[in-house]
Design an enzyme around this catalytic site. Structure first.
Site, PDB file in Angstrom:
ATOM      1  N   LEU A 145       0.873  -1.179   0.000  1.00 15.13           N
ATOM      2  CA  LEU A 145       0.000   0.000   0.000  1.00 15.13           C
ATOM      3  C   LEU A 145       0.907   1.225   0.000  1.00 15.13           C
ATOM      4  O   LEU A 145       1.995   1.201   0.600  1.00 15.13           O
ATOM      5  CB  LEU A 145      -0.886   0.010   1.256  1.00 15.13           C
ATOM      6  N   ASP A 146       0.432   2.300  -0.629  1.00 18.25           N
ATOM      7  CA  ASP A 146       1.218   3.538  -0.664  1.00 18.25           C
ATOM      8  C   ASP A 146       1.380   4.106   0.746  1.00 18.25           C
ATOM      9  O   ASP A 146       0.585   3.800   1.646  1.00 18.25           O
ATOM     10  CB  ASP A 146       0.505   4.595  -1.519  1.00 18.25           C
ATOM     11  N   LEU A 147       2.347   4.984   0.874  1.00 15.80           N
ATOM     12  CA  LEU A 147       2.621   5.654   2.159  1.00 15.80           C
ATOM     13  C   LEU A 147       1.342   6.248   2.775  1.00 15.80           C
ATOM     14  O   LEU A 147       1.096   6.146   3.970  1.00 15.80           O
ATOM     15  CB  LEU A 147       3.648   6.769   1.892  1.00 15.80           C
TER      16      LEU A 147
END
Ligand code: URA
Length: 233
Positions: free
Chosen positions: A99-101
């Site tokens: 998952l992205d930051l």
């Protein structure tokens, strides 16, 4: 399992280092020095340099990922999600998918490489459900466009059919069956909108436990673990 493999799985020794350690007489099985790697280990007591070795059962965790954590195993500017689990479990543990930051929600963590491969394999086509908050009102034709597949910037093949459920004009649930880089954000960018918040609620049949606060984790149940292979709970 063979003794040399057992050593490689329970210590930081590689298979060839394990062979060397065996040769040097550093390994005992039920108190006897054993120098051959092909001895079969079932329930004997194995020691390396006097330390008892044991195979730990594989770990399968669900984490409610908070914003500001990266999904790779080593943090650079930002901390890794591994900082959210007990330190003694971190070796070999990795996220099954990323998952992205700034994305929150369901992240699966395991030290079982084959299981994580099955979770992320494009051939398995496990559905992933995201709750998406948008900067602008959803266009009328977007659900149809996503159902047909759209071409993302820089790609040559359209996305696989995705399902869009409208919650409100700026909030939707999107189910996709693949995991291209920044896929959800790019899908909405391709139809002239912008994702302002993204939260993953489900992977395959595994739903994020609503009891988990951001940053909290729990073990997966045996049913959740096997759902990856059966396709359903
Ligand atoms: N799609 C994105 O754009 N970001 C994520 O973190 C996951 C899916």
């Amino acid at each position: 399992m063979r003794l040399d493999r057992f050593l490689a799985e329970t210590t930081s020794l590689t298979r060839s280092m394990a062979k060397k350690a065996l040769h040097q007489g550093l390994v005992t099985v039920n108190g006897e020095v054993v120098k051959k790697g092909d001895v079969q280990i079932t329930d004997q007591e194995v020691r390396y340099q006097g330390q008892v070795l044991s195979l730990r059962a594989p770990l399968y965790l669900m984490l409610n990922k908070p914003e500001g954590y990266i999904s790779s195993t080593e943090g650079d500017l930002h901390p890794s999600v591994l900082n959210l689990v007990p330190p003694e479990w971190r070796e070999g543990l990795h996220p099954a998918g990323r998952l992205d930051l700034d994305t929150t929600g369901l992240l699966l963590l395991t030290d079982d490489g084959q299981w994580s491969h099955r979770v992320t394999s494009p051939r398995k086509e496990l559905g992933k459900i995201y709750r998406v908050w948008l900067a602008d009102d959803l266009g009328h034709s977007v659900a149809d466009q996503f159902a047909e597949g759209i071409l993302l910037k820089g790609e040559t093949k359209p996305t696989r059919p995705a399902t869009l459920e409208v919650v409100s004009s700026r909030e939707v649930l999107l189910q996709i069956h693949e995991g291209k880089y920044h896929q959800v954000k790019r899908m909405f960018a391709a139809v002239g909108n912008r994702v302002v918040k993204l939260h993953r609620e489900q992977v395959g049949e595994i739903r994020l436990d609503p009891q988990l606060e951001p940053g909290q984790w729990r073990h997966l149940t045996p049913k959740e673990i096997s759902s990856v292979d059966q396709g359903r709970l």
